[in-house]
Design a protein around this motif. Structure first.
Motif, PDB file in Angstrom:
ATOM      1  N   GLY A  50      43.475  40.988  45.609  1.00 24.52           N
ATOM      2  CA  GLY A  50      43.061  40.751  46.984  1.00 24.52           C
ATOM      3  C   GLY A  50      41.921  39.761  47.089  1.00 24.52           C
ATOM      4  O   GLY A  50      41.905  38.889  47.964  1.00 24.52           O
ATOM      5  N   VAL A  51      40.958  39.867  46.167  1.00 19.66           N
ATOM      6  CA  VAL A  51      39.835  38.929  46.159  1.00 19.66           C
ATOM      7  C   VAL A  51      40.314  37.517  45.838  1.00 19.66           C
ATOM      8  O   VAL A  51      39.868  36.532  46.438  1.00 19.66           O
ATOM      9  N   GLY A  52      41.256  37.400  44.902  1.00 22.78           N
ATOM     10  CA  GLY A  52      41.783  36.088  44.558  1.00 22.78           C
ATOM     11  C   GLY A  52      42.479  35.418  45.721  1.00 22.78           C
ATOM     12  O   GLY A  52      42.263  34.226  45.998  1.00 22.78           O
ATOM     13  N   GLU A  53      43.291  36.178  46.426  1.00 20.88           N
ATOM     14  CA  GLU A  53      43.992  35.627  47.589  1.00 20.88           C
ATOM     15  C   GLU A  53      42.997  35.208  48.667  1.00 20.88           C
ATOM     16  O   GLU A  53      43.151  34.160  49.303  1.00 20.88           O
ATOM     17  N   ALA A  54      41.966  36.012  48.861  1.00 21.59           N
ATOM     18  CA  ALA A  54      40.945  35.696  49.865  1.00 21.59           C
ATOM     19  C   ALA A  54      40.177  34.435  49.481  1.00 21.59           C
ATOM     20  O   ALA A  54      39.849  33.609  50.342  1.00 21.59           O
ATOM     21  N   LEU A  55      39.881  34.260  48.200  1.00 24.35           N
ATOM     22  CA  LEU A  55      39.165  33.062  47.750  1.00 24.35           C
ATOM     23  C   LEU A  55      39.940  31.797  48.096  1.00 24.35           C
ATOM     24  O   LEU A  55      39.372  30.819  48.603  1.00 24.35           O
ATOM     25  N   ALA A  56      41.230  31.807  47.824  1.00 19.65           N
ATOM     26  CA  ALA A  56      42.058  30.636  48.124  1.00 19.65           C
ATOM     27  C   ALA A  56      42.066  30.346  49.618  1.00 19.65           C
ATOM     28  O   ALA A  56      42.006  29.187  50.040  1.00 19.65           O
ATOM     29  N   GLY A  57      42.120  31.405  50.432  1.00 23.85           N
ATOM     30  CA  GLY A  57      42.122  31.215  51.877  1.00 23.85           C
ATOM     31  C   GLY A  57      40.783  30.732  52.408  1.00 23.85           C
ATOM     32  O   GLY A  57      40.721  29.845  53.261  1.00 23.85           O
ATOM     33  N   ALA A  58      39.700  31.289  51.877  1.00 20.33           N
ATOM     34  CA  ALA A  58      38.367  30.947  52.373  1.00 20.33           C
ATOM     35  C   ALA A  58      37.990  29.504  52.067  1.00 20.33           C
ATOM     36  O   ALA A  58      37.276  28.862  52.839  1.00 20.33           O
ATOM     37  N   TYR A  59      38.467  29.005  50.932  1.00 21.28           N
ATOM     38  CA  TYR A  59      38.070  27.662  50.507  1.00 21.28           C
ATOM     39  C   TYR A  59      39.225  26.671  50.526  1.00 21.28           C
ATOM     40  O   TYR A  59      39.214  25.671  49.808  1.00 21.28           O
ATOM     41  N   ARG A  60      40.206  26.931  51.375  1.00 27.37           N
ATOM     42  CA  ARG A  60      41.379  26.053  51.431  1.00 27.37           C
ATOM     43  C   ARG A  60      41.018  24.622  51.829  1.00 27.37           C
ATOM     44  O   ARG A  60      41.651  23.675  51.377  1.00 27.37           O
ATOM     45  N   ASP A  61      39.986  24.472  52.668  1.00 28.08           N
ATOM     46  CA  ASP A  61      39.610  23.123  53.095  1.00 28.08           C
ATOM     47  C   ASP A  61      39.065  22.291  51.951  1.00 28.08           C
ATOM     48  O   ASP A  61      39.067  21.058  52.003  1.00 28.08           O
ATOM     49  N   ARG A  62      38.615  22.941  50.867  1.00 27.38           N
ATOM     50  CA  ARG A  62      38.114  22.197  49.706  1.00 27.38           C
ATOM     51  C   ARG A  62      39.250  21.560  48.916  1.00 27.38           C
ATOM     52  O   ARG A  62      39.006  20.743  48.031  1.00 27.38           O
ATOM     53  N   LEU A  63      40.475  21.951  49.232  1.00 25.52           N
ATOM     54  CA  LEU A  63      41.630  21.419  48.523  1.00 25.52           C
ATOM     55  C   LEU A  63      42.283  20.260  49.260  1.00 25.52           C
ATOM     56  O   LEU A  63      43.316  19.749  48.832  1.00 25.52           O
ATOM     57  N   THR A  64      41.693  19.835  50.350  1.00 25.18           N
ATOM     58  CA  THR A  64      42.227  18.710  51.115  1.00 25.18           C
ATOM     59  C   THR A  64      42.332  17.470  50.227  1.00 25.18           C
ATOM     60  O   THR A  64      41.373  17.091  49.555  1.00 25.18           O
ATOM     61  N   GLY A  65      43.504  16.876  50.216  1.00 28.37           N
ATOM     62  CA  GLY A  65      43.712  15.664  49.434  1.00 28.37           C
ATOM     63  C   GLY A  65      44.129  15.897  48.001  1.00 28.37           C
ATOM     64  O   GLY A  65      44.422  14.948  47.278  1.00 28.37           O
ATOM     65  N   VAL A  66      44.163  17.169  47.566  1.00 27.83           N
ATOM     66  CA  VAL A  66      44.597  17.481  46.204  1.00 27.83           C
ATOM     67  C   VAL A  66      46.106  17.719  46.225  1.00 27.83           C
ATOM     68  O   VAL A  66      46.576  18.687  46.810  1.00 27.83           O
ATOM     69  N   GLY A  67      46.848  16.842  45.585  1.00 25.80           N
ATOM     70  CA  GLY A  67      48.303  16.996  45.568  1.00 25.80           C
ATOM     71  C   GLY A  67      48.806  17.736  44.354  1.00 25.80           C
ATOM     72  O   GLY A  67      49.787  18.478  44.426  1.00 25.80           O
ATOM     73  N   ARG A  68      48.116  17.544  43.205  1.00 20.10           N
ATOM     74  CA  ARG A  68      48.562  18.146  41.947  1.00 20.10           C
ATOM     75  C   ARG A  68      47.391  18.904  41.317  1.00 20.10           C
ATOM     76  O   ARG A  68      46.365  18.310  40.975  1.00 20.10           O
ATOM     77  N   LEU A  69      47.572  20.195  41.171  1.00 14.89           N
ATOM     78  CA  LEU A  69      46.484  21.084  40.764  1.00 14.89           C
ATOM     79  C   LEU A  69      46.879  21.817  39.494  1.00 14.89           C
ATOM     80  O   LEU A  69      48.002  22.301  39.361  1.00 14.89           O
ATOM     81  N   LEU A  70      45.941  21.915  38.555  1.00 14.00           N
ATOM     82  CA  LEU A  70      46.146  22.741  37.373  1.00 14.00           C
ATOM     83  C   LEU A  70      45.244  23.959  37.484  1.00 14.00           C
ATOM     84  O   LEU A  70      44.022  23.845  37.456  1.00 14.00           O
ATOM     85  N   LEU A  71      45.855  25.130  37.652  1.00 11.82           N
ATOM     86  CA  LEU A  71      45.102  26.382  37.714  1.00 11.82           C
ATOM     87  C   LEU A  71      44.889  26.868  36.285  1.00 11.82           C
ATOM     88  O   LEU A  71      45.852  27.056  35.538  1.00 11.82           O
ATOM     89  N   ILE A  72      43.638  27.069  35.921  1.00 12.42           N
ATOM     90  CA  ILE A  72      43.263  27.480  34.564  1.00 12.42           C
ATOM     91  C   ILE A  72      42.687  28.891  34.621  1.00 12.42           C
ATOM     92  O   ILE A  72      41.756  29.165  35.386  1.00 12.42           O
ATOM     93  N   CYS A  73      43.230  29.789  33.800  1.00  7.30           N
ATOM     94  CA  CYS A  73      42.749  31.180  33.803  1.00  7.30           C
ATOM     95  C   CYS A  73      42.813  31.755  32.397  1.00  7.30           C
ATOM     96  O   CYS A  73      43.408  31.167  31.490  1.00  7.30           O
ATOM     97  N   THR A  74      42.194  32.918  32.215  1.00 13.22           N
ATOM     98  CA  THR A  74      42.324  33.676  30.976  1.00 13.22           C
ATOM     99  C   THR A  74      43.520  34.613  31.099  1.00 13.22           C
ATOM    100  O   THR A  74      43.989  34.915  32.198  1.00 13.22           O
ATOM    101  N   ASN A  75      44.005  35.106  29.977  1.00 18.47           N
ATOM    102  CA  ASN A  75      45.192  35.966  30.044  1.00 18.47           C
ATOM    103  C   ASN A  75      44.900  37.287  30.759  1.00 18.47           C
ATOM    104  O   ASN A  75      45.777  37.839  31.430  1.00 18.47           O
ATOM    105  N   GLU A  76      43.657  37.783  30.688  1.00 17.44           N
ATOM    106  CA  GLU A  76      43.359  39.033  31.387  1.00 17.44           C
ATOM    107  C   GLU A  76      43.272  38.853  32.900  1.00 17.44           C
ATOM    108  O   GLU A  76      43.501  39.806  33.658  1.00 17.44           O
ATOM    109  N   ASP A  77      42.955  37.649  33.347  1.00 18.06           N
ATOM    110  CA  ASP A  77      42.878  37.393  34.787  1.00 18.06           C
ATOM    111  C   ASP A  77      44.217  36.972  35.397  1.00 18.06           C
ATOM    112  O   ASP A  77      44.376  36.990  36.613  1.00 18.06           O
ATOM    113  N   ALA A  78      45.171  36.580  34.556  1.00 19.00           N
ATOM    114  CA  ALA A  78      46.377  35.907  35.043  1.00 19.00           C
ATOM    115  C   ALA A  78      47.170  36.732  36.052  1.00 19.00           C
ATOM    116  O   ALA A  78      47.543  36.227  37.125  1.00 19.00           O
ATOM    117  N   ASP A  79      47.460  37.983  35.732  1.00 21.01           N
ATOM    118  CA  ASP A  79      48.342  38.789  36.591  1.00 21.01           C
ATOM    119  C   ASP A  79      47.646  39.362  37.811  1.00 21.01           C
ATOM    120  O   ASP A  79      48.315  39.961  38.662  1.00 21.01           O
TER     121      ASP A  79
END
Length: 231
Positions: free
Chosen positions: A37-66
């Motif tokens: 839930g926190v992860g989904e909220a983070l993406a929503g709260a800061y969506r405007d920071r992604l303006t102009g980004v067409g190709r994104l590489l999401l980097i995470c650890t294996n414990e955070d992935a799921d």
């Protein structure tokens, strides 16, 4: 003491409070749900920071992935317009004495990795908490010189005060200048290895993944799903 950013809604504060509760009050399933839930909220709260980004590489650890990372991906899906690739790292944290000073040095070597190929415009580094920053530093270093992203966005529910600046200082100025940090809560107290109130201790234990060695035998469902996707 904990300080919240204005972006932290009452719902987010409730989720962060759940994460900080002891394990006998919030078990693995509830903890996993709160992380998502926190992860989904983070993406929503800061969506405007992604303006102009067409190709994104999401980097995470294996414990955070799921959990945290999957929540961020859900939030990105709702935004639309961004092509997302995923990189997942298995890290084994260790503390060693410096060769001359004897001061303990925190390391987090990569023992396994999954990285989807392709060019990217920006990194989105997702981590449950930014504290000593050795894991995040290692994982960014693995890819930043290969991909040369224009921006490196770091999303975390909680940071230890000053940890963002400490992380940036680990890189040469040309790389550090690309860093952007986004979080909900900043804590300024640490007891041993744990930030207080932080996220309630070692995240892989709270998620029900066992010890560090146990969690490094765990392959996230997210990685399995991505491997099955057509290239």
């Amino acid at each position: 003491m904990r300080a919240f950013l204005p972006s932290a809604s009452n719902e987010v504060k409730t989720l962060l409070a759940q994460l900080a509760e002891p394990a006998d009050r919030v078990g693995p399933e509830a903890y996993r749900s709160a992380m998502g839930g926190v992860g989904e909220a983070l993406a929503g709260a800061y969506r405007d920071r992604l303006t102009g980004v067409g190709r994104l590489l999401l980097i995470c650890t294996n414990e955070d992935a799921d959990f945290l990372a999957r929540g961020v991906l859900r939030g990105l899906d709702a935004i639309g317009g961004v092509a997302v690739r995923v990189a997942c790292f298995w890290n084994e944290r260790e503390s060693i004495a410096g060769p001359t000073s004897g001061v303990r040095v925190e390391l987090a070597p990569v023992v396994r990795r999954y990285v989807e190929p392709g060019e990217v415009d920006a990194f989105l580094v997702v981590k449950s908490i930014i504290s000593s920053s050795c894991v995040v530093r290692t994982n960014i270093t693995e890819l930043v010189y290969e991909h040369a992203p224009a921006r490196v966005l770091v999303f975390a529910p909680v940071v230890l005060k000053g940890a963002d600046a400490k992380l940036a200082q680990e890189f040469e100025p040309a790389v550090a200048s690309r860093f952007e940090f986004y979080w909900y809560a900043e804590d300024d107290e640490k007891r041993g290895d744990d930030v207080v109130p932080g996220i309630g201790g070692q995240v892989y234990e709270r998620l029900g993944l066992g010890t560090q060695k146990d969690k490094n035998r765990y392959t996230p469902e997210l990685v399995c799903e991505r491997r099955r996707m057509p290239v």
